[in-house]
Enzyme design. Sequence first.
Site, mmCIF file in Angstrom:
data_model
loop_
_atom_site.group_PDB
_atom_site.id
_atom_site.type_symbol
_atom_site.label_atom_id
_atom_site.label_comp_id
_atom_site.label_asym_id
_atom_site.label_seq_id
_atom_site.Cartn_x
_atom_site.Cartn_y
_atom_site.Cartn_z
ATOM 1 N N ARG A 24 0.818 -1.217 0.000
ATOM 2 C CA ARG A 24 0.000 0.000 0.000
ATOM 3 C C ARG A 24 0.855 1.273 0.000
ATOM 4 O O ARG A 24 0.456 2.290 -0.564
ATOM 5 C CB ARG A 24 -0.934 -0.010 1.229
ATOM 6 C CG ARG A 24 -1.972 1.126 1.235
ATOM 7 C CD ARG A 24 -2.979 0.921 2.374
ATOM 8 N NE ARG A 24 -4.032 1.950 2.361
ATOM 9 C CZ ARG A 24 -4.103 2.971 3.194
ATOM 10 N NH1 ARG A 24 -3.171 3.135 4.125
ATOM 11 N NH2 ARG A 24 -5.093 3.838 3.129
ATOM 12 N N ILE A 76 -6.923 7.869 -0.707
ATOM 13 C CA ILE A 76 -6.776 6.410 -0.759
ATOM 14 C C ILE A 76 -7.625 5.912 0.413
ATOM 15 O O ILE A 76 -7.485 6.390 1.544
ATOM 16 C CB ILE A 76 -5.298 5.961 -0.659
ATOM 17 C CG1 ILE A 76 -5.166 4.434 -0.738
ATOM 18 C CG2 ILE A 76 -4.584 6.512 0.552
ATOM 19 C CD1 ILE A 76 -3.728 3.941 -0.904
ATOM 20 N N SER A 77 -8.571 5.019 0.120
ATOM 21 C CA SER A 77 -9.536 4.606 1.142
ATOM 22 C C SER A 77 -8.859 3.935 2.328
ATOM 23 O O SER A 77 -7.790 3.332 2.205
ATOM 24 C CB SER A 77 -10.563 3.636 0.545
ATOM 25 O OG SER A 77 -11.451 4.325 -0.288
ATOM 26 N N GLN A 78 -9.526 4.029 3.460
ATOM 27 C CA GLN A 78 -9.095 3.329 4.675
ATOM 28 C C GLN A 78 -9.044 1.824 4.381
ATOM 29 O O GLN A 78 -9.978 1.283 3.779
ATOM 30 C CB GLN A 78 -10.133 3.629 5.756
ATOM 31 C CG GLN A 78 -9.836 3.019 7.101
ATOM 32 C CD GLN A 78 -10.952 3.316 8.103
ATOM 33 O OE1 GLN A 78 -11.878 4.079 7.810
ATOM 34 N NE2 GLN A 78 -10.875 2.714 9.257
ATOM 35 N N PRO A 79 -7.980 1.120 4.795
ATOM 36 C CA PRO A 79 -7.884 -0.318 4.524
ATOM 37 C C PRO A 79 -9.123 -1.111 4.987
ATOM 38 O O PRO A 79 -9.578 -2.020 4.285
ATOM 39 C CB PRO A 79 -6.632 -0.738 5.298
ATOM 40 C CG PRO A 79 -5.781 0.493 5.293
ATOM 41 C CD PRO A 79 -6.731 1.642 5.395
#
Length: 213
Positions: A37, A63-66
């Site tokens: 990531r 970038i979205s939260q995992p």
Amino acid sequence: MKDTLKHRGMRNKLADVLIGKGITNTQVLDAIRTIPRHLFMDSSFEAHAYQDKAFPIGADQTISQPYTVAFQTELLELKPNHKILEIGTGSGYQTAVLLQLKAKVFSIERQRELFKKTNLFFKKLGYRPKKVIFGDGYKGLPEEAPFDGIIVTAGAPEVPKPLMSQLKVGGRLVIPVGVDEQIMTLFIRKSASKFEKKEFGSFRFVPLLENKN
């Protein structure tokens, strides 16, 4: 930037955090453990890459939260070779997770700067989506429909009708619906005219904008 043992250790810890938050799909967790990531982010933010939080990536996008990536992916119930439409390529991290699960991914991005950057990045890292398209996600991709799954990575004030129509019977649409705060919503197509709807709590996304290219 390289991918090191230290990074792998951080990814393993991140996967443990996601397990603690209720992610159970082992393939999704393996994808989180595998995908670097930090390479999807600006190198100066590398230290933040394996924290469970969203992060800005330019062009007013994040970038979205995992956890969100894992949660949405889990809802898709992917099988190898499933044909998936992704609305909002963004950094490409969600795309990489889908590819890791052996999906055939068609991805649409409406921000030209992001579209160009991510496209180059995929080539460099050897990720091979079927197509990455610059365009309006609201319209979906009728020429490639129907899809086994559609995943929307931006908040939609309402569910775009074209996306519903582009799902296979048995297909799943995962979409955050709402204006300031979104409810993660799953639609399962039961027949030509029937959909089952399930809701899964609130999330925050950047807005899905119509006709804004």
